[in-house]
Design a protein around this motif. Structure first.
Motif, mmCIF file in Angstrom:
data_model
loop_
_atom_site.group_PDB
_atom_site.id
_atom_site.type_symbol
_atom_site.label_atom_id
_atom_site.label_comp_id
_atom_site.label_asym_id
_atom_site.label_seq_id
_atom_site.Cartn_x
_atom_site.Cartn_y
_atom_site.Cartn_z
ATOM 1 N N GLU A 1 43.618 -35.929 28.974
ATOM 2 C CA GLU A 1 43.392 -34.615 29.591
ATOM 3 C C GLU A 1 42.119 -34.627 30.434
ATOM 4 O O GLU A 1 42.083 -34.045 31.531
ATOM 5 C CB GLU A 1 43.305 -33.547 28.496
ATOM 6 C CG GLU A 1 44.640 -33.291 27.803
ATOM 7 C CD GLU A 1 44.506 -32.457 26.543
ATOM 8 O OE1 GLU A 1 45.513 -31.883 26.105
ATOM 9 O OE2 GLU A 1 43.378 -32.386 25.977
ATOM 10 N N ARG B 1 41.909 -31.867 33.344
ATOM 11 C CA ARG B 1 42.182 -30.630 32.596
ATOM 12 C C ARG B 1 41.081 -30.446 31.553
ATOM 13 O O ARG B 1 41.273 -30.674 30.349
ATOM 14 C CB ARG B 1 43.571 -30.710 31.956
ATOM 15 C CG ARG B 1 44.704 -30.834 32.978
ATOM 16 C CD ARG B 1 46.070 -30.616 32.342
ATOM 17 N NE ARG B 1 46.428 -31.678 31.433
ATOM 18 C CZ ARG B 1 47.089 -32.775 31.774
ATOM 19 N NH1 ARG B 1 47.459 -32.957 33.037
ATOM 20 N NH2 ARG B 1 47.401 -33.699 30.881
ATOM 21 N N GLN C 1 41.396 -27.852 28.419
ATOM 22 C CA GLN C 1 42.307 -28.358 27.396
ATOM 23 C C GLN C 1 41.680 -29.520 26.632
ATOM 24 O O GLN C 1 41.805 -29.628 25.408
ATOM 25 C CB GLN C 1 43.630 -28.806 28.036
ATOM 26 C CG GLN C 1 44.409 -27.682 28.713
ATOM 27 C CD GLN C 1 44.094 -27.580 30.194
ATOM 28 O OE1 GLN C 1 42.932 -27.655 30.602
ATOM 29 N NE2 GLN C 1 45.128 -27.384 30.993
ATOM 30 N N LYS D 1 39.172 -28.182 24.135
ATOM 31 C CA LYS D 1 39.821 -27.578 22.967
ATOM 32 C C LYS D 1 40.350 -28.655 22.017
ATOM 33 O O LYS D 1 40.236 -28.538 20.792
ATOM 34 C CB LYS D 1 40.960 -26.661 23.414
ATOM 35 C CG LYS D 1 40.500 -25.364 24.062
ATOM 36 C CD LYS D 1 41.694 -24.536 24.520
ATOM 37 C CE LYS D 1 41.221 -23.266 25.215
ATOM 38 N NZ LYS D 1 42.381 -22.474 25.726
ATOM 39 N N THR D 2 40.927 -29.704 22.605
ATOM 40 C CA THR D 2 41.453 -30.792 21.775
ATOM 41 C C THR D 2 40.339 -31.452 20.982
ATOM 42 O O THR D 2 40.483 -31.728 19.772
ATOM 43 C CB THR D 2 42.159 -31.828 22.661
ATOM 44 O OG1 THR D 2 43.227 -31.195 23.376
ATOM 45 C CG2 THR D 2 42.724 -32.977 21.832
#
Length: 811
Positions: free
Chosen positions: A31, A36, A39, A42-43
């Motif tokens: 990502e 990104r 994202q 968050k991961t």
């Protein structure tokens, strides 16, 4: 069925497990590389929850890198503090690189460099992998910020093959991107485009949106410099879209600001203010003071363009106040220029004069600021009807321009640099016109023209006083020619008529109006294939009235005319206009017309020596080197017919019609050189335009830049190809491309095409042209008669589309 589906779902959910640290890392890393960033963050955050510190070092370092990319330096610093020095070397090196990256972004470059030195020492010259490659990328970024371009490029040129060998596409694309940026900062714009496109291609193939967006943004800046605003806007809007998609506010703000610059150049300040304001708001929210200063200053300028003086003053004051927060801020001459212009706009001429004079004193060694301050002060005096004082400032501005040291601007970038100066010359010419100083205004106009070409030929006047208008009159008398020197400017345009008995000046409409009329007329001829005189097109009547109408008395009885065009006029063949004396016939029926880049170059060039036995080099009908350039059916016939007219000729066709064969052949002198082939234009880099020949090795393009470096003694060079005259008109220099390049190489005259040409009509025109030359006619006279033969043939080629694309350029 519904119960079964729900049961299966519940069983699947019960069996799902939390991803391992390595799985979460792989997902977040993908990502991150694809741009990104939210994202990816968050991961990583989800994976870090509840895990032991020693098992998540790689995840924590990736978190740092994501936060740095998002401009969240405080959070990045906190996350980095939670990672002890890892024992494994790859993680240890990565830990050092992340610290260096944070320090670089905090402007602590010395500390950052020291950490990068540790990485290099530990990894060695052949080290591979992401930490090592990113260390070299960071080093290049530090060097670029210090304007150490040679050193930065040396690092990148070592890095690129290593990333390619390792299959590391992401870091390879990033390296090309840094090299693109370096060339951009060095004003090597052609190379910047090349490297930017390489970065963009790699980034798009792997889906790295953030890298692709940055490449688009850099390319937008380069095309803005080239004034190719359509291309610039296309790239910059794509960058904005992608930066929004990946949630990269810092780069988004910069791209919005660059879009504002495009709108300013396109004369849409009302759109520019919206872009600059968005860029300013983003920069201020991120506490990026430098960018906030920049966009506030540009917002002030955009408000000035609309004469919104109070708003301009407010924004400029914001920029000045924010600048005080920068370390070692000093004075910003561009904000000071704004301040002075705003004072003038608000009617405070005393303050404006004081500020301009302070700038002039303080800006020695900064050529643009110095001559711009002189220009603006001169304009201030002119608005007060203090013409002697205004004239003095323009004289000082010219002196500042002439003081630019050798090497200040590289040869390939002087087209753009001189183009930027045209506002100065336009204002000065306008002032001298107000003073009724016709000769003085012509001197200024001619001094601004063909400066690069004249310098290369060794005949350019060194100062304004050395422009010899008397030489123009002597040339007109000696050749029995009327010289017309056009000058297009925003407020009003002019044309000087030079004859043996004196110089006169006529006022014309504003340049923007003339430019739009020429574009409209060009569409009627080139795209629609109209017959303007035969059909009585109002576009033809309007353009003739604007450009030739004021000269009817001066042109009465003229049979030979030399035109020095300006701006959009470089795309117009004046032979296609109705004759001033009779609107029912084309002007070509009255006059023999030639085009010159400059009167100074024209008047100072020695007449061509007579050749009792002309020698010719014929090169054409090449073997198609690419499906993009298919065979030209008429080229073979064209070459054969011309060869039949001249016994003393060398012919290069088929596989022999290659760039290498051409260079070998011109080691011997020829009085005439003729090309019958395809050509391609490059409007972004005109000297990259090429004649398409047969392949020899990997080469099949004869570039204008290579021609410009040659030394030729040909009286005539003919390029029987589409759009071979030139690719782009620069302020002052004129149309730059093959005609310009061959004139610079020493050719006395060049025949080349303005638009796409018909293969069959070109072949017929060239046959008749050389029939005339073989009988002893001058190239200009022979070309005119060849065109008139087609015009009055009554056949398919009577329309200007077929006979008018070719013009003769002389010096």
């Amino acid at each position: 069925m519904r119960w079964r589906v729900l049961l299966l779902f519940c069983l699947a959910a019960a069996c799902s497990r939390r991803p391992s640290a390595s799985q979460a890392y792989a997902q977040a890393w993908t990502e991150f590389q694809h741009g990104r960033l939210p994202q990816a963050q968050k991961t990583v955050e989800a994976a870090l929850q509840g895990r032991a510190a020693e098992s998540v070092e790689a995840l924590r370092l990736l978190e740092v890198e994501i936060l740095l990319a998002r401009g969240q330096y405080g959070k990045a610093s906190s996350a980095l503090a939670q990672v002890a020095d890892p024992h494994e070397q790859p993680l240890h090196l990565r830990w050092l690189v992340d610290q260096a990256d944070l320090l670089r972004r905090q402007n602590q470059t010395a500390k950052a460099t020291a950490l990068l030195d540790q990485v290099d020492g530990a990894a060695g010259d052949q080290g591979t992998g992401d930490p090592v490659f990113r260390s070299l990328l960071l080093r290049s970024a530090v060097l670029l910020r210090a304007n150490r371009f040679d050193d930065a490029e040396a690092v990148l040129e070592r890095l690129i093959p290593r990333t390619e060998k390792a299959g590391d596409t992401y870091n390879q694309a990033s390296a090309w991107l840094n090299l693109c940026f370096s060339k951009l900062k060095r004003q090597n714009y052609d190379e910047s485009i090349e490297y930017g496109m390489r970065a963009l291609d790699l980034a798009e193939k792997m889906g790295a949106l953030r890298v692709a967006a940055t490449a688009h943004n850099n390319l937008g800046i380069v095309y803005t410099v080239f004034h190719d605003l359509d291309q610039a806007a296309q790239h910059t809007n794509q960058a904005i879209t992608q930066f929004r998609e990946v949630d990269d506010p810092g780069n988004l703000g910069d791209a919005l600001g660059e879009l504002g610059n495009i709108h300013l150049l396109g004369r849409h300040p009302e759109l520019a203010v919206q872009d600059f304001r968005q860029g300013f708001d983003i920069a201020k929210g991120m506490e990026d003071v430098g960018s906030a200063v920049r966009w506030a200053g540009r917002e002030a300028f955009a408000q000035m363009e609309q004469k919104h003086w109070e708003e301009a003053e407010s924004w400029n004051q914001q920029a000045l106040a924010l600048r005080e927060r920068l370390k070692d801020a000093g004075n910003d001459p561009y904000l000071q220029l704004n301040e002075a212009a705003i004072a003038s706009g608000l009617g405070d001429s005393v303050t404006a004069e004081r500020l301009y004079r302070e700038l002039i004193t303080d800006s020695k060694g900064v050529p643009y600021v110095e001559w711009d301050a002189h220009l603006r002060l001169g304009a201030l005096y002119a608005s007060q009807h203090k013409l002697p004082e205004a004239n003095a400032q323009y004289v000082h501005g010219l002196e500042a321009i002439e003081r630019v040291p050798d090497g200040f601007v590289k040869d390939e970038d002087r087209f753009t640099y001189y183009d930027l100066q045209m506002e100065f010359f336009q204002d000065y010419v306008d002032l001298l016109a107000d003073e009724k100083d016709i000769t003085g205004a012509l001197k200024v106009a001619e001094y601004s023209r063909a400066r690069i070409l004249g310098q290369k030929l060794g005949i350019k006047p060194g100062t304004i006083d050395k422009v010899q208008t008397a030489a123009f009159e002597r040339y007109a008398g000696r050749t029995k020619t009327v010289l017309l020197s056009y000058w297009l400017a925003p407020k009003r345009s002019f044309v000087w008529v030079i004859k043996a008995n004196g110089i006169r000046m006529k006022e014309l409409p504003p340049g923007d109006n003339i430019g739009e009329w020429i574009r409209e007329y060009g569409r009627a001829i080139d795209q629609q294939g109209r017959d303007p005189v035969g059909q009585g097109l109002p576009q033809a009547e309007r353009l003739e009235k604007a450009l030739l109408g004021p000269l009817r008395e001066e042109l009465a009885g003229a049979t030979r005319v030399v035109i020095v065009p300006d701006q959009e006029m470089h795309t117009l063949n004046l032979e296609t206009l109705p004759a001033p004396a009779d609107a029912k016939r084309y002007w070509i029926d009255d006059v023999e017309l030639s085009v010159a880049p400059s009167l100074s170059v024209l008047a100072e060039t020695a007449p061509a020596a007579a050749h009792p036995k002309p020698t010719m080099l014929l090169i054409g009908n090449p073997v198609p080197a690419s499906p993009q350039y298919p065979a030209l059916p008429s080229a073979k016939v064209e070459v054969e017919k011309i060869h039949g007219l001249f016994t003393n000729a060398v012919v290069l066709t088929g596989p022999d019609a290659s760039p290498r064969s051409f260079f070998d052949a011109v080691r011997n002198p020829y009085s005439m050189i003729h090309f019958a082939a395809h050509a391609e234009t490059n409007s972004q880099s005109p000297l990259e335009s090429a004649v398409i020949l047969s392949k020899s090795g990997d080469s099949y393009k004869l570039y204008a830049r290579d021609v410009a470096r040659m030394k030729l003694a040909a009286d005539l060079v003919t390029i029987s190809a589409c759009r071979s005259a030139g690719a782009k008109a620069y302020g002052g220099e004129g149309l730059v491309g093959f005609a310009w390049a061959f004139l610079q190489s020493g050719a006395g005259a060049v025949i080349a095409g303005l638009w796409d040409v018909s293969d069959s009509s070109s072949s017929e025109l060239m046959d008749k042209l050389y029939q005339g030359v073989a009988k002893g006619a001058t190239p200009a006279a022979a070309l005119r008669e060849a065109k008139r033969t087609l015009l009055h043939s009554g056949g398919a080629f009577h329309r200007p589309f077929f006979w008018a694309p070719y013009q003769i350029y002389i010096r």
